[in-house]
Scaffold this motif. Structure first.
Motif, short mmCIF file in Angstrom:
data_model
loop_
_atom_site.label_atom_id
_atom_site.label_comp_id
_atom_site.label_asym_id
_atom_site.label_seq_id
_atom_site.Cartn_x
_atom_site.Cartn_y
_atom_site.Cartn_z
N LEU A 67 0.84 -1.20 0.00
CA LEU A 67 0.00 0.00 0.00
C LEU A 67 0.88 1.25 0.00
O LEU A 67 0.63 2.20 -0.77
CB LEU A 67 -0.92 0.00 1.22
N GLY A 68 1.91 1.25 0.85
CA GLY A 68 2.82 2.40 0.90
C GLY A 68 3.51 2.62 -0.44
O GLY A 68 3.64 3.77 -0.90
N LYS A 77 2.40 1.77 -3.40
CA LYS A 77 1.43 2.27 -4.37
C LYS A 77 1.18 3.77 -4.16
O LYS A 77 1.12 4.55 -5.13
CB LYS A 77 0.11 1.50 -4.26
N LEU A 78 1.02 4.15 -2.90
CA LEU A 78 0.80 5.57 -2.60
C LEU A 78 2.00 6.39 -3.05
O LEU A 78 1.85 7.51 -3.56
CB LEU A 78 0.57 5.76 -1.10
N SER A 79 3.19 5.82 -2.89
CA SER A 79 4.41 6.52 -3.31
C SER A 79 4.44 6.70 -4.82
O SER A 79 4.79 7.77 -5.33
CB SER A 79 5.64 5.73 -2.84
N ASP A 125 1.86 6.76 -6.82
CA ASP A 125 0.79 7.68 -7.21
C ASP A 125 1.16 9.13 -6.93
O ASP A 125 0.62 10.06 -7.57
CB ASP A 125 -0.50 7.34 -6.46
N ALA A 126 2.07 9.33 -5.97
CA ALA A 126 2.42 10.70 -5.57
C ALA A 126 3.52 11.32 -6.43
O ALA A 126 3.85 12.51 -6.26
CB ALA A 126 2.87 10.70 -4.10
N ALA A 151 0.62 13.30 0.89
CA ALA A 151 0.78 11.89 0.51
C ALA A 151 1.91 11.25 1.30
O ALA A 151 1.82 10.07 1.68
CB ALA A 151 1.05 11.78 -0.98
N GLU A 152 2.96 12.03 1.57
CA GLU A 152 4.10 11.48 2.33
C GLU A 152 3.68 11.00 3.71
O GLU A 152 4.17 9.99 4.21
CB GLU A 152 5.20 12.54 2.47
N GLU A 179 0.72 9.85 4.51
CA GLU A 179 -0.04 8.60 4.32
C GLU A 179 0.90 7.43 4.00
O GLU A 179 0.68 6.30 4.45
CB GLU A 179 -1.05 8.78 3.19
N ILE A 180 1.94 7.73 3.22
CA ILE A 180 2.90 6.68 2.86
C ILE A 180 3.62 6.17 4.11
O ILE A 180 3.71 4.96 4.34
CB ILE A 180 3.93 7.22 1.84
N ALA A 221 1.42 4.04 6.27
CA ALA A 221 1.25 2.68 5.76
C ALA A 221 2.44 1.81 6.17
O ALA A 221 2.27 0.68 6.66
CB ALA A 221 1.09 2.70 4.25
#
Length: 416
Positions: free
Chosen positions: A347-348, A350-352, A354-355, A366-367, A369-370, A373
């Motif tokens: 998940l982390g 993917k968020l990375s 996407d950011a 976003a950082e 949230e990353i 995760a």
């Protein structure tokens, strides 16, 4: 003059025919002698088998089989009397004689029509053959010789011997006599031999023979039920053969069929799921994992596998909920804990990804949230390592996460 020549030719033809019939009698006498000479008997009968006058006579082929029968019989007597006896020679003789007697039977049952058009058959030869074929089957001489071949790692011969024995009850000539047929018992021992015959063919790399033989174990529902364990093993072997031949289509079909036939055996379901996972067919894998969970709701591995697939395809909320189900069943399963942790890592990541192209303000959000995760993965990795501290995989995963989170003291503490 012409009449004299014709009579002379007729005499020569009759003499040749008589000589070959004499060879048939000679062969039988040599086999029946108190001190039999099987080699000489076979030499004599082989001449008759190739001669135009005698090669199409049932008795010629019957005597050819009789020579082997006498060797089978005499070796058995020696064994009973403690005078040695060659078990392999006995089985080999049975193997050879069957071909001769099948030929003799076919000739004997070919109708010969009299002047009135009435069909006649050589029933005398038939009645001589069938009881001896039954004797072969009941003696299991072919099985004994086949097993000796297996121990000598001659798997192809072992298979041929077993199958010749197993095919005796299936012969039309054996089915033609109701009394004889009723005395050929098809029991659990027969099915066990069928299973081993399939294994011998597999070892001999005769894969088509192996599949055909093992498939026969599915043909009789009653016997398959009585010998269910062997039948399950047989179907496992069929799957393994398809895999070795890289025949995925038939391998999948075999597993699907077996899942329906043997719902109590999870091996088929598990292999099908792995096949779908390894081939990237996540939807199919989840479909069969759900079926597996329905059948065995208390097997944590099914939930863990399903959760890992859900995480792989980005369905994280479902994945986390499913991991919780796995841990509810096995809370101290280190593998489940590590898998759960890696789902948060995924998940982390993917968020990375996407950011990457976000503006500064959105990227800063976003950082957070990353990192959150990655932080959520930590307790699962820590507990997995705590449970199995001698496992290098869990140690490596935890150490890498410490580094990613900037926990340098903890990272150094796990140094080799």
């Amino acid at each position: 003059m012409k009449k004299s020549l014709f009579l002379a030719a007729l005499v020569l033809m009759s003499a040749g025919c008589f000589a070959q019939k004499k060879n048939v009698s000679k062969a039988r006498n040599l086999a029946d002698a108190e001190t039999p000479d099987y080699a000489a008997a076979r030499e004599a009968i082989n001449e008759a088998l190739q001669n135009e006058e005698t090669k199409d006579q049932a008795n010629t082929w019957y005597v050819a089989g009789w020579i082997d029968y006498k060797q089978f019989e005499n070796e058995g007597i020696k064994m009973q009397l403690g005078q040695g006896g060659d078990e392999n020679a006995r089985g080999n003789a049975v193997y050879e004689s069957i071909d001769y007697w099948v030929k003799a039977y076919n000739i004997a049952m070919t109708p010969v029509y009299d002047k009135k058009g009435k069909a006649k058959y050589d029933t005398r030869t038939v009645k001589s053959i069938l009881p001896k074929m039954l004797e072969y089957f009941q003696s299991q001489a072919l099985i004994t010789t086949g097993y000796a071949a297996y121990e000598a790692q001659d798997y192809s011969k072992a298979y041929d011997m077993f199958m010749r024995h197993l095919n005796i009850p299936e012969m039309e000539m054996m089915k033609s006599d109701a009394k004889i047929a009723s005395e050929m018992v098809i029991d659990s021992n027969y099915y066990t031999c069928l299973y081993y015959a399939g294994r011998f063919a597999y070892e001999a790399k005769r894969y088509n023979d192996a599949i055909a033989t093992l498939e026969r174990m599915n043909s009789d529902a009653a016997m398959a039920k009585a010998n269910r364990r062997d039948v399950i093993f047989a179907n496992e072997y069929i799957y393994q053969i398809y895999i070795e031949q890289q025949d995925t289509t038939h391998a999948v079909a075999q597993l699907q069929k077996s899942i329906q036939a043997f719902p109590e055996e999870p091996w088929f379901m598990q292999n099908l799921i792995n096949l779908y996972i390894n081939s990237g067919q996540e939807a199919k894998a989840i479909e069969y994992l759900d079926l597996a969970i329905t059948r065995e709701p208390n097997v944590g591995q099914y939930y863990n596998s399903k959760a890992s697939i859900l995480a792989r395809i980005g369905r994280f909320d479902e994945a986390f909920a499913t991991f919780e189900q796995a841990l509810a069943i096995e809370p101290n399963n280190a593998l489940f804990l590590e898998s759960y942790g890696y789902a948060y890592i995924d998940l982390g990541n993917k968020l990375s990804d996407d950011a990457t192209y976000l503006d500064a303000k959105a990227f800063a959000k976003a950082e957070v949230e990353i990192k959150a995760a990655y932080q959520k993965a930590l307790p699962y990795f820590q507990k997995a390592y705590e449970l199995e501290s001698d496992n290098d995989s869990y140690k490596r995963s935890l150490r890498q996460l410490y580094y990613r989170l900037g926990m340098i003291d903890e990272y150094n503490a796990l140094a080799d």
